[in-house]
Design an enzyme around this catalytic site. Structure first.
Site, short mmCIF file in Angstrom:
data_model
loop_
_atom_site.label_atom_id
_atom_site.label_comp_id
_atom_site.label_asym_id
_atom_site.label_seq_id
_atom_site.Cartn_x
_atom_site.Cartn_y
_atom_site.Cartn_z
N LYS A 72 0.85 -1.20 0.00
CA LYS A 72 0.00 0.00 0.00
C LYS A 72 0.88 1.24 0.00
O LYS A 72 1.89 1.30 0.72
CB LYS A 72 -0.87 0.00 1.28
N SER A 73 0.56 2.24 -0.81
CA SER A 73 1.33 3.50 -0.79
C SER A 73 1.36 4.02 0.64
O SER A 73 0.30 4.19 1.26
CB SER A 73 0.66 4.56 -1.68
N SER A 126 -12.19 7.00 -2.11
CA SER A 126 -11.47 8.16 -1.58
C SER A 126 -10.89 7.74 -0.24
O SER A 126 -11.29 8.21 0.82
CB SER A 126 -12.38 9.37 -1.42
N MET A 127 -9.96 6.76 -0.30
CA MET A 127 -9.41 6.19 0.93
C MET A 127 -8.63 7.24 1.73
O MET A 127 -8.67 7.28 2.95
CB MET A 127 -8.51 5.00 0.62
N CYS A 178 -1.91 10.13 -6.06
CA CYS A 178 -3.08 9.88 -5.20
C CYS A 178 -4.01 11.09 -5.30
O CYS A 178 -3.60 12.22 -5.00
CB CYS A 178 -2.69 9.67 -3.74
N SER A 188 -6.03 5.69 -10.37
CA SER A 188 -7.46 5.89 -10.66
C SER A 188 -7.68 7.23 -11.37
O SER A 188 -6.84 8.12 -11.30
CB SER A 188 -8.24 5.88 -9.34
N GLY A 239 -11.72 0.23 -12.48
CA GLY A 239 -12.52 -0.82 -13.10
C GLY A 239 -12.78 -0.61 -14.58
O GLY A 239 -12.03 0.10 -15.26
N GLY A 278 -5.25 -0.75 -14.62
CA GLY A 278 -6.50 -0.07 -14.92
C GLY A 278 -7.42 -0.93 -15.76
O GLY A 278 -7.12 -1.19 -16.92
N GLY A 292 -6.50 -3.98 -9.67
CA GLY A 292 -7.00 -3.24 -8.51
C GLY A 292 -8.42 -3.62 -8.16
O GLY A 292 -8.67 -4.56 -7.39
N THR A 293 -9.39 -2.96 -8.76
CA THR A 293 -10.82 -3.16 -8.42
C THR A 293 -11.21 -4.63 -8.39
O THR A 293 -11.84 -5.10 -7.44
CB THR A 293 -11.70 -2.39 -9.42
O1 LIG Z 1 -2.99 6.61 -5.08
C1 LIG Z 1 -4.12 6.30 -4.67
N1 LIG Z 1 -5.10 6.09 -5.56
C2 LIG Z 1 -6.37 5.83 -5.18
O2 LIG Z 1 -7.24 5.69 -6.05
N2 LIG Z 1 -6.66 5.73 -3.85
C3 LIG Z 1 -5.64 5.68 -2.88
C4 LIG Z 1 -6.03 6.35 -1.59
O3 LIG Z 1 -6.99 7.15 -1.59
O4 LIG Z 1 -5.33 6.08 -0.62
N3 LIG Z 1 -4.40 6.21 -3.35
#
Ligand SMILES: O=C1NC(=O)NC(C(=O)O)N1
Length: 314
Positions: A45-46, A74-75, A133, A198, A225, A252, A274-275
């Site tokens: 995870k970033s 929108s994590m 992000c 995304s 997605g 993607g 991802g999705t």
């Molecule tokens: O780089 C990101 N891209 C995303 O789509 N979501 C995550 C996040 O919101 O942490 N980070």
């Protein structure tokens, strides 16, 4: 029978499929599941220098009629903090598969601090710097600020002094493909480019309740997605054409062997899911590999090198 083994930079990789940063890779149990999965590589995870809770919930929604066809998130970079992922990187089994570490510092200094520690740790982990992000309120995407991107690449190159890669946002204009590639090509240590993150700041509405689907940022979030496949393929191919000395990772809209094949045809060496991984779990890797292998057999390709980047135009 198709041979899915490939080379990434100078590393042998058993197959080209891996997770996208952020999906199934935030905590050790998820990372261990990826390590045990059929994925040919994996990424964390970033992370930011300090742990983060991220944005308020609901912050992820899959968009599904009868089958998931997209997601909005929108994590806000929730993560355990850099030290956690460095500890994982130091115990990862690199004989099993390569590990990428994704960094998304909130400031240039934070990125350089993390990069110094990563360099000093002398780990075989591969650095992917997230420039894209879209979900930290008040923070724009570095990939859309060419001057900041240039400065960051100069600083990271001189600080890290080893090959690394960047995760780019999607671009939508030829002039932007040209300008971004021109900057990337100034930095030989930028060995790979991951396209795309995304599509930022989309808005999904629930008709019945007349409300946004997610809470943060008034419902604006990153789209993933099926929706993003054509844009992802365009970005993979645009940078494949413009950065002949760099390796492209495609991300993607990959949900089956078909989209994985398209990404490789467009120029990708590895492909990130991802999705669909979020929805299906790590079992997806073997399914996509089997599907990709069947398509290659049907078309008569023995290896991915035989068709990588060989997209024909009319
Ligand atoms: O780089 C990101 N891209 C995303 O789509 N979501 C995550 C996040 O919101 O942490 N980070």
């Amino acid at each position: 029978m198709a041979d899915l083994t490939t080379q990434f930079l100078d590393l042998p990789v058993k197959n080209p499929v891996m997770n996208a940063a952020g999906v199934w890779c935030s905590v050790a149990s998820q990372l261990e599941a990826l390590a045990e999965s059929a994925a040919g590589a994996m990424v964390t995870k970033s992370c930011t220098l300090q742990p983060r809770d991220g944005n308020p919930e609901p912050r992820y929604r899959v968009l599904d009629g009868d089958k998931p066809f997209g997601s909005i998130n929108s994590m806000g970079l929730p993560n355990e903090g850099f030290a956690y992922y460095l500890r994982y990187a130091q115990r990862h089994d690199y004989e099993e598969k390569p590990l990428f570490v994704s960094l998304s510092g909130l400031t240039l200094d934070d990125n350089l601090t993390m990069i110094d520690s990563l360099k000093d740790a002398v780990t075989p982990a591969i650095l992917e710097v997230n420039l894209s992000c879209p979900n930290v309120p008040g923070k724009s995407q570095i990939g859309y600020d060419f001057e900041s991107m240039d400065t960051l690449l100069a600083e990271v190159s001189s600080g890290y002094q080893r090959p690394f890669g960047v995760k780019l946002p999607p671009y939508f204009d030829m002039a932007h493909f040209d300008e971004a590639a021109e900057i990337l090509n100034r930095y030989p240590l930028v060995a790979f480019v991951t396209c795309i993150n995304s599509i930022g700041n989309a808005l999904v509405i629930d008709l019945a309740s007349e409300t946004t689907l997610i809470k943060p940022k008034d419902g604006f979030g990153g789209l993933g997605g099926d929706y993003v496949l054509p844009t992802a393929l365009a970005n993979v191919n645009a940078f494949y054409r413009r950065c002949p000395n760099k390796t492209i990772i495609g991300c993607g809209g990959i949900k089956s062997g078909r989209e994985a094949f398209m990404h490789i045809l467009a120029g990708a060496t590895l492909v990130q899911i991802g999705t669909s991984l979020y929805e299906e779990g790590p079992g997806i890797f073997q399914r996509v590999l089997d599907e990709l292998s069947a398509i290659m057999d049907e078309k008569g390709y023995a290896t991915t090198e035989e068709f990588r980047g060989k997209l024909k135009t009319l």
